[in-house]
Scaffold this motif. Structure first.
Motif, PDB file in Angstrom:
ATOM      1  N   UNK A   1       0.659  -1.249  -0.027  1.00 41.24           N
ATOM      2  CA  UNK A   1      -0.033  -0.355   0.113  1.00 41.24           C
ATOM      3  C   UNK A   1       0.921   1.125  -0.213  1.00 41.24           C
ATOM      4  N   UNK A   2       0.219   2.094  -0.715  1.00 41.96           N
ATOM      5  CA  UNK A   2       0.677   3.661  -0.222  1.00 41.96           C
ATOM      6  C   UNK A   2       0.157   3.990   0.335  1.00 41.96           C
ATOM      7  N   UNK A   3       0.211   5.515   1.304  1.00 39.75           N
ATOM      8  CA  UNK A   3      -0.503   5.914   2.523  1.00 39.75           C
ATOM      9  C   UNK A   3       0.088   7.840   2.353  1.00 39.75           C
ATOM     10  N   UNK A   4      -0.525   8.546   2.256  1.00 39.32           N
ATOM     11  CA  UNK A   4       0.471   9.929   2.118  1.00 39.32           C
ATOM     12  C   UNK A   4       0.092  10.628   3.483  1.00 39.32           C
ATOM     13  N   UNK A   5       0.433  11.303   3.999  1.00 39.89           N
ATOM     14  CA  UNK A   5       1.254  12.049   5.428  1.00 39.89           C
ATOM     15  C   UNK A   5       1.401  13.165   4.877  1.00 39.89           C
ATOM     16  N   UNK A   6       0.275  14.161   5.034  1.00 40.02           N
ATOM     17  CA  UNK A   6       0.072  15.785   5.027  1.00 40.02           C
ATOM     18  C   UNK A   6       1.076  16.453   5.951  1.00 40.02           C
ATOM     19  N   UNK A   7       0.487  15.962   7.039  1.00 40.63           N
ATOM     20  CA  UNK A   7       1.754  16.548   8.156  1.00 40.63           C
ATOM     21  C   UNK A   7       1.878  15.345   9.611  1.00 40.63           C
ATOM     22  N   UNK A   8       3.089  15.569   9.656  1.00 38.73           N
ATOM     23  CA  UNK A   8       4.420  15.086  10.462  1.00 38.73           C
ATOM     24  C   UNK A   8       5.336  16.180  11.702  1.00 38.73           C
ATOM     25  N   UNK A   9       4.384  16.160  11.925  1.00 38.55           N
ATOM     26  CA  UNK A   9       5.553  17.073  13.391  1.00 38.55           C
ATOM     27  C   UNK A   9       5.107  17.215  14.711  1.00 38.55           C
ATOM     28  N   UNK A  10       4.750  16.896  15.155  1.00 38.80           N
ATOM     29  CA  UNK A  10       4.565  16.518  16.833  1.00 38.80           C
ATOM     30  C   UNK A  10       3.794  15.107  16.729  1.00 38.80           C
ATOM     31  N   UNK A  11       2.727  15.806  15.563  1.00 36.15           N
ATOM     32  CA  UNK A  11       1.605  14.372  15.766  1.00 36.15           C
ATOM     33  C   UNK A  11       1.450  13.881  14.020  1.00 36.15           C
ATOM     34  N   UNK A  12       0.761  12.923  13.434  1.00 32.52           N
ATOM     35  CA  UNK A  12       1.220  12.776  12.184  1.00 32.52           C
ATOM     36  C   UNK A  12      -0.574  11.330  11.971  1.00 32.52           C
ATOM     37  N   UNK A  13      -1.211  12.397  10.883  1.00 29.28           N
ATOM     38  CA  UNK A  13      -1.989  11.198  10.408  1.00 29.28           C
ATOM     39  C   UNK A  13      -1.744  11.248   9.240  1.00 29.28           C
ATOM     40  N   UNK A  14      -2.373  10.116   8.163  1.00 36.80           N
ATOM     41  CA  UNK A  14      -1.453   9.097   7.534  1.00 36.80           C
ATOM     42  C   UNK A  14      -3.106   8.403   7.007  1.00 36.80           C
TER      43      UNK A  14
ATOM     44  N   UNK B   1      -7.105 -10.274  15.667  1.00 37.13           N
ATOM     45  CA  UNK B   1      -5.954 -11.020  15.488  1.00 37.13           C
ATOM     46  C   UNK B   1      -5.289 -10.863  14.214  1.00 37.13           C
ATOM     47  N   UNK B   2      -4.623  -9.930  13.629  1.00 41.59           N
ATOM     48  CA  UNK B   2      -4.319  -8.907  12.789  1.00 41.59           C
ATOM     49  C   UNK B   2      -3.026  -9.059  13.190  1.00 41.59           C
ATOM     50  N   UNK B   3      -2.477  -9.157  12.374  1.00 42.15           N
ATOM     51  CA  UNK B   3      -0.255  -9.517  12.036  1.00 42.15           C
ATOM     52  C   UNK B   3       0.132  -8.702  11.392  1.00 42.15           C
ATOM     53  N   UNK B   4       1.070  -8.316  11.789  1.00 43.07           N
ATOM     54  CA  UNK B   4       1.342  -7.917  10.273  1.00 43.07           C
ATOM     55  C   UNK B   4       3.515  -7.634  10.257  1.00 43.07           C
ATOM     56  N   UNK B   5       4.384  -8.125   9.411  1.00 43.66           N
ATOM     57  CA  UNK B   5       5.745  -7.581   8.905  1.00 43.66           C
ATOM     58  C   UNK B   5       5.412  -6.392   7.883  1.00 43.66           C
ATOM     59  N   UNK B   6       5.868  -5.147   8.645  1.00 40.18           N
ATOM     60  CA  UNK B   6       6.048  -4.385   6.572  1.00 40.18           C
ATOM     61  C   UNK B   6       7.672  -3.577   7.042  1.00 40.18           C
TER      62      UNK B   6
ATOM     63  N   UNK C   1       8.918   8.527   1.744  1.00 44.74           N
ATOM     64  CA  UNK C   1       9.680   9.662   0.475  1.00 44.74           C
ATOM     65  C   UNK C   1       8.952  11.189   0.391  1.00 44.74           C
ATOM     66  N   UNK C   2      10.003  11.666   1.160  1.00 44.00           N
ATOM     67  CA  UNK C   2       9.136  12.728   1.939  1.00 44.00           C
ATOM     68  C   UNK C   2       9.663  14.176   0.820  1.00 44.00           C
ATOM     69  N   UNK C   3       9.641  14.052  -0.242  1.00 46.39           N
ATOM     70  CA  UNK C   3       9.358  14.993  -0.905  1.00 46.39           C
ATOM     71  C   UNK C   3       7.914  14.655  -1.487  1.00 46.39           C
ATOM     72  N   UNK C   4       7.752  13.918  -1.854  1.00 42.20           N
ATOM     73  CA  UNK C   4       5.933  13.534  -2.143  1.00 42.20           C
ATOM     74  C   UNK C   4       4.714  13.427  -1.161  1.00 42.20           C
ATOM     75  N   UNK C   5       5.295  13.091   0.179  1.00 40.85           N
ATOM     76  CA  UNK C   5       4.772  12.738   1.407  1.00 40.85           C
ATOM     77  C   UNK C   5       4.102  11.064   1.128  1.00 40.85           C
ATOM     78  N   UNK C   6       5.162  10.520   0.213  1.00 43.27           N
ATOM     79  CA  UNK C   6       3.938   9.073   0.398  1.00 43.27           C
ATOM     80  C   UNK C   6       4.939   8.557   0.378  1.00 43.27           C
ATOM     81  N   UNK C   7       4.467   7.100   0.762  1.00 45.03           N
ATOM     82  CA  UNK C   7       4.840   6.389   2.280  1.00 45.03           C
ATOM     83  C   UNK C   7       4.660   5.059   2.038  1.00 45.03           C
ATOM     84  N   UNK C   8       5.204   4.211   1.148  1.00 45.23           N
ATOM     85  CA  UNK C   8       5.141   2.724   1.056  1.00 45.23           C
ATOM     86  C   UNK C   8       5.467   1.429   1.990  1.00 45.23           C
ATOM     87  N   UNK C   9       4.208   0.749   1.894  1.00 43.83           N
ATOM     88  CA  UNK C   9       4.436  -0.300   3.251  1.00 43.83           C
ATOM     89  C   UNK C   9       4.654  -1.889   2.589  1.00 43.83           C
ATOM     90  N   UNK C  10       5.078  -2.459   2.306  1.00 46.29           N
ATOM     91  CA  UNK C  10       5.232  -3.699   1.602  1.00 46.29           C
ATOM     92  C   UNK C  10       5.655  -5.269   3.159  1.00 46.29           C
TER      93      UNK C  10
END
Length: 147
Positions: free
Chosen positions: A35-48, A121-126, A131-140
């Motif tokens: 997946x890809x997520x976008x994180x428009x704010x990343x200072x003292x808290x972050x919501x993506x 029961x969800x477990x994941x290792x990601x 990519x801070x220039x685009x604010x996009x983060x990949x999780x695989x």
């Protein structure tokens, strides 16, 4: 007499295997998450927010809320995922920004160990690629459902 003995052995074997089947399937097989997520704010808290979900149980619109502390070049923080249906999963992410190791991108890992609703029961290792220039983060990575 031999055929009755064989029939009893075969019937007993089938019964034993049937009884063991729920135990064998108690944990789900590994699945993939991409997946890809976008994180428009990343200072003292972050919501993506997930914007692309090619594989896995986390749909587009899932929100990742990080509780901090958030700081560069390394942060290590708890994270709660909430799907558009209100299901949730909790985990922990560590992200490193070290240009000498990864260029302009950050890298790290997220581990999830529990959930509610459809993510119970969800477990994941990601693996994270940020990519801070685009604010996009990949999780695989991989996920499974279990106790």
């Amino acid at each position: 007499m031999r055929s009755i003995k064989r029939l009893l052995i075969v019937t007993g074997t089938i019964a034993a295997l049937t009884a063991l089947a729920p135990v064998a399937s108690a944990g789900s097989p590994l699945g993939d998450i991409h997946l890809q997520k976008i994180c428009p704010t990343f200072e003292t808290t972050a919501t993506c927010m997930v914007i692309i979900a090619d594989a896995g149980p986390l749909p587009v619109g899932t929100v990742a809320a990080y509780s901090g502390p958030l700081f560069a070049p390394v942060f290590s923080t708890a994270v709660v995922l909430t799907t558009p249906n209100g299901d949730s999963a909790t985990g922990h992410c560590t992200l490193i920004w070290r240009p000498e190791l990864s260029g302009a991108d950050g890298f790290g890992t997220c581990v999830f160990v529990s959930g509610t609703g459809a993510l119970a029961g969800f477990h994941a290792n990601l693996t994270i690629t940020d990519h801070p220039d685009t604010l996009v983060t990949n999780w695989d990575g991989t996920y499974w459902f279990g106790n």
